[in-house]
Design a protein around this motif. Structure first.
Motif, PDB file in Angstrom:
ATOM      1  N   ALA A  20       1.749   0.568  -9.726  1.00  0.00           N
ATOM      2  CA  ALA A  20       0.566   0.442  -8.868  1.00  0.00           C
ATOM      3  C   ALA A  20      -0.258  -0.799  -9.195  1.00  0.00           C
ATOM      4  CB  ALA A  20      -0.300   1.691  -8.971  1.00  0.00           C
ATOM      5  N   LYS A  39      -1.251  -3.664  -6.565  1.00  0.00           N
ATOM      6  CA  LYS A  39      -2.661  -3.964  -6.273  1.00  0.00           C
ATOM      7  C   LYS A  39      -2.946  -5.449  -6.477  1.00  0.00           C
ATOM      8  CE  LYS A  39      -4.409   0.630  -7.355  1.00  0.00           C
ATOM      9  NZ  LYS A  39      -5.187   1.465  -8.284  1.00  0.00           N
ATOM     10  N   PRO A  76       3.943   5.030  -8.307  1.00  0.00           N
ATOM     11  CA  PRO A  76       2.654   4.863  -8.968  1.00  0.00           C
ATOM     12  C   PRO A  76       2.730   4.094 -10.303  1.00  0.00           C
ATOM     13  CG  PRO A  76       3.010   7.160  -8.384  1.00  0.00           C
ATOM     14  CD  PRO A  76       4.258   6.430  -8.073  1.00  0.00           C
ATOM     15  N   ILE A 116       2.516   1.816  -3.442  1.00  0.00           N
ATOM     16  CA  ILE A 116       1.642   2.373  -4.485  1.00  0.00           C
ATOM     17  C   ILE A 116       1.829   3.888  -4.562  1.00  0.00           C
ATOM     18  CG2 ILE A 116      -0.776   2.878  -5.060  1.00  0.00           C
ATOM     19  CD1 ILE A 116      -1.448   0.035  -4.094  1.00  0.00           C
ATOM     20  N   GLN A 117       1.946   4.533  -3.403  1.00  0.00           N
ATOM     21  CA  GLN A 117       2.113   5.986  -3.394  1.00  0.00           C
ATOM     22  C   GLN A 117       3.535   6.392  -3.756  1.00  0.00           C
ATOM     23  OE1 GLN A 117       0.589   7.670   0.205  1.00  0.00           O
ATOM     24  NE2 GLN A 117      -1.412   6.734  -0.074  1.00  0.00           N
ATOM     25  N   LEU A 118       4.509   5.553  -3.403  1.00  0.00           N
ATOM     26  CA  LEU A 118       5.902   5.884  -3.704  1.00  0.00           C
ATOM     27  C   LEU A 118       6.266   5.628  -5.160  1.00  0.00           C
ATOM     28  CD1 LEU A 118       7.680   4.464  -0.531  1.00  0.00           C
ATOM     29  CD2 LEU A 118       7.276   6.850  -1.105  1.00  0.00           C
ATOM     30  N   THR A 159       0.830  -1.197   0.000  1.00  0.00           N
ATOM     31  CA  THR A 159       0.000   0.000   0.000  1.00  0.00           C
ATOM     32  C   THR A 159       0.872   1.257   0.000  1.00  0.00           C
ATOM     33  OG1 THR A 159      -1.712  -1.197   1.212  1.00  0.00           O
ATOM     34  CG2 THR A 159      -1.854   1.207   1.215  1.00  0.00           C
ATOM     35  N   ASP A 160       1.932   1.256   0.816  1.00  0.00           N
ATOM     36  CA  ASP A 160       2.858   2.395   0.833  1.00  0.00           C
ATOM     37  C   ASP A 160       3.593   2.524  -0.499  1.00  0.00           C
ATOM     38  OD1 ASP A 160       2.108   2.928   3.432  1.00  0.00           O
ATOM     39  OD2 ASP A 160       3.881   2.009   4.343  1.00  0.00           O
TER      40      ASP A 160
END
Length: 184
Positions: free
Chosen positions: A170, A174, A167, A163-165, A160-161
């Protein structure tokens, strides 16, 4: 005609902070005769020139700043930075990044901590940390380790972290999260 130099300097500073160097340069050059004796004018002019990669002219403007206000360290620091950029500008971006890192490391001071001299016991080393605890440096390798150990909640947290670092990956993260959630 220039009515308020402070508002003018604020407007030019705003352009510079937005990276609109050409706009700032046009405004500065329009009012150069009225403000050419001021420190702030030369400093902003130097920054605009540097932004459009006119380093030699920027260097000259910073020299003027240092003569106008010799005790002001802002212009001196920018002059040194520009001098380093002009003289030591490597053509290889990798070398440039290494030089920036070495400068940052030269200024780094490790925090002082007192050690008690007693080693951490094996049982304390083997204790898992709670699933809710923040992971300071999430990596794909760490997520894989948690997944292999069966610590699925921790692996989901790392993905989850990530995904933001990162993209661009992603969708992969997921998919891994979906797989892990099925195992919970």
């Amino acid at each position: 005609m220039l009515t308020d130099p402070h508002l003018f300097f604020a407007e030019v500073s705003l352009d510079l902070s937005r990276g609109e160097f050409h706009s700032a340069l046009e405004k500065i050059e329009l009012h150069s005769r009225a403000l050419e004796g001021t420190y702030t004018f030369h400093l902003l002019y130097a920054r605009a020139l540097k932004g459009v990669r006119r380093h030699t002219e920027s260097f000259e403007q910073l020299n003027l700043c240092c003569r106008i206000a010799p005790h002001n360290e802002v212009a001196w620091k920018e002059l040194l930075d520009l001098h380093f950029l002009r003289i030591h500008a490597p053509s290889d971006p990798f070398i440039s990044e290494l030089e920036q890192l070495s400068l940052a490391l030269a200024e780094f001071e490790a925090p002082r901590e007192s050690e008690n001299g007693e080693p951490t016991t094996i049982s304390e080393q083997k204790q898992p940390f709670p699933d809710e605890e923040s992971i300071p440096v999430p990596t794909e390798s760490l997520a894989a380790v948690f997944k292999a150990q069966g610590a699925y909640k921790k692996a989901v947290r790392v993905y989850t972290d990530l995904i933001q670092l990162n993209p661009s990956k992603a969708e992969d993260y997921k998919q891994n999260i979906s797989t892990l959630l099925e195992k919970l």
